[in-house]
Design a protein around this motif. Sequence first.
Motif, short mmCIF file in Angstrom:
data_model
loop_
_atom_site.label_atom_id
_atom_site.label_comp_id
_atom_site.label_asym_id
_atom_site.label_seq_id
_atom_site.Cartn_x
_atom_site.Cartn_y
_atom_site.Cartn_z
N PRO A 36 0.85 -1.20 0.00
CA PRO A 36 0.00 0.00 0.00
C PRO A 36 0.88 1.24 0.00
N PRO A 37 0.37 2.36 -0.47
CA PRO A 37 1.17 3.60 -0.46
C PRO A 37 1.42 4.08 0.96
N GLN A 38 2.44 4.90 1.11
CA GLN A 38 2.74 5.48 2.41
C GLN A 38 1.58 6.35 2.87
N THR A 39 1.21 6.21 4.14
CA THR A 39 0.10 6.99 4.69
C THR A 39 0.60 8.37 5.11
N PRO A 40 -0.31 9.33 5.26
CA PRO A 40 0.11 10.65 5.76
C PRO A 40 0.79 10.57 7.12
N ALA A 41 0.31 9.70 7.99
CA ALA A 41 0.93 9.57 9.31
C ALA A 41 2.35 9.03 9.19
N GLN A 42 2.56 8.05 8.32
CA GLN A 42 3.91 7.51 8.12
C GLN A 42 4.84 8.57 7.55
N ALA A 43 4.32 9.36 6.61
CA ALA A 43 5.13 10.44 6.03
C ALA A 43 5.49 11.47 7.10
N ASN A 44 4.57 11.70 8.02
CA ASN A 44 4.83 12.67 9.09
C ASN A 44 5.91 12.15 10.03
N VAL A 45 5.90 10.86 10.32
CA VAL A 45 6.96 10.27 11.15
C VAL A 45 8.32 10.48 10.47
N GLU A 46 8.37 10.24 9.18
CA GLU A 46 9.61 10.42 8.42
C GLU A 46 10.07 11.88 8.49
N HIS A 47 9.13 12.79 8.32
CA HIS A 47 9.44 14.22 8.35
C HIS A 47 9.96 14.64 9.73
N LEU A 48 9.28 14.21 10.79
CA LEU A 48 9.70 14.59 12.14
C LEU A 48 11.05 13.98 12.50
N THR A 49 11.30 12.77 12.04
CA THR A 49 12.61 12.15 12.29
C THR A 49 13.71 12.99 11.67
N ASP A 50 13.47 13.47 10.45
CA ASP A 50 14.45 14.34 9.79
C ASP A 50 14.66 15.63 10.59
N LEU A 51 13.58 16.20 11.11
CA LEU A 51 13.70 17.44 11.88
C LEU A 51 14.53 17.22 13.14
N TYR A 52 14.27 16.11 13.83
CA TYR A 52 15.07 15.80 15.01
C TYR A 52 16.55 15.64 14.63
N ALA A 53 16.79 14.97 13.52
CA ALA A 53 18.17 14.73 13.09
C ALA A 53 18.87 16.03 12.71
N GLU A 54 18.15 16.92 12.05
CA GLU A 54 18.74 18.20 11.65
C GLU A 54 19.06 19.07 12.86
N ARG A 55 18.31 18.87 13.94
CA ARG A 55 18.56 19.65 15.16
C ARG A 55 19.67 19.04 16.00
N ALA A 56 19.66 17.71 16.12
CA ALA A 56 20.62 17.05 17.01
C ALA A 56 21.97 16.78 16.35
N GLY A 57 21.96 16.43 15.07
CA GLY A 57 23.20 16.06 14.40
C GLY A 57 24.30 17.10 14.50
N PRO A 58 24.04 18.36 14.10
CA PRO A 58 25.09 19.37 14.16
C PRO A 58 25.66 19.60 15.56
N LYS A 59 24.82 19.44 16.58
CA LYS A 59 25.30 19.63 17.95
C LYS A 59 26.31 18.56 18.34
N LEU A 60 26.25 17.43 17.65
CA LEU A 60 27.20 16.34 17.91
C LEU A 60 28.30 16.29 16.87
N GLY A 61 28.30 17.27 15.97
CA GLY A 61 29.31 17.30 14.92
C GLY A 61 29.09 16.26 13.84
N LEU A 62 27.83 15.87 13.65
CA LEU A 62 27.50 14.82 12.69
C LEU A 62 26.59 15.35 11.60
N THR A 63 26.70 14.76 10.42
CA THR A 63 25.73 15.05 9.38
C THR A 63 24.42 14.36 9.73
#
Length: 207
Positions: A36-63
């Motif tokens: 089945p296609p990706q659901t809006p909720a699943q897409a939102n999880v993916e989006h929020l995971t990216d946001l967390y990574a973009e916030r936390a990664g640089p603080k740890l010196g990581l991409t």
Amino acid sequence: MINRSAFAIRPGMRKGFTSRSPIPTRIVSNEEFPPPPQTPAQANVEHLTDLYAERAGPKLGLTRRHFLNTTGGMAAALLALNDVFGKFFDVGEAEMFDAAAFVERKGEPFFIFDVQTHYVSESYDPTNAEAGRKGAVAKQGLLALRKMARRAGLNPKLAGDTGTMADLSWQNFIKEVFLDSETSLGLISTPPGPYPQEAVVPPKQMT
């Protein structure tokens, strides 16, 4: 009769899809049925995971990519799941930044429940009659699937196979599923065969 559920590449499908999130956010297919296609909720999880990574990664010196490959990335994915579906996972933001905190809170060893396992009964098709029946499940056909996986390098341990039906036996099933892996519980299913007494795994052997 047309099988409308038959697998076919359809718009929006990506062959060889690899999730950038530590936890996949869409259902994939083994090419038996279309996913089945990706659901809006699943897409939102993916989006929020990216946001967390973009916030936390640089603080740890990581991409972002490198961060998502760490325990912090797993914590970010769990936090995103909590944000979308409600709090279920016991995880805090501290685990994104401190690997030791993640290890400390990870709890008991995981429980693996394999809901589809197979082996080939010693009693199946003793005269190899199925090999000549159109549409049948021949023993050599089943063995060929394992050989294909070995040639593809999907599991390096398959290099030690004998190349015989012993690789698909009950004894090897127990060894590989319960002794060599971390599986705790498994359900046995069977490919179709001349039912019921002569199935690849007869019902009486599945309980």
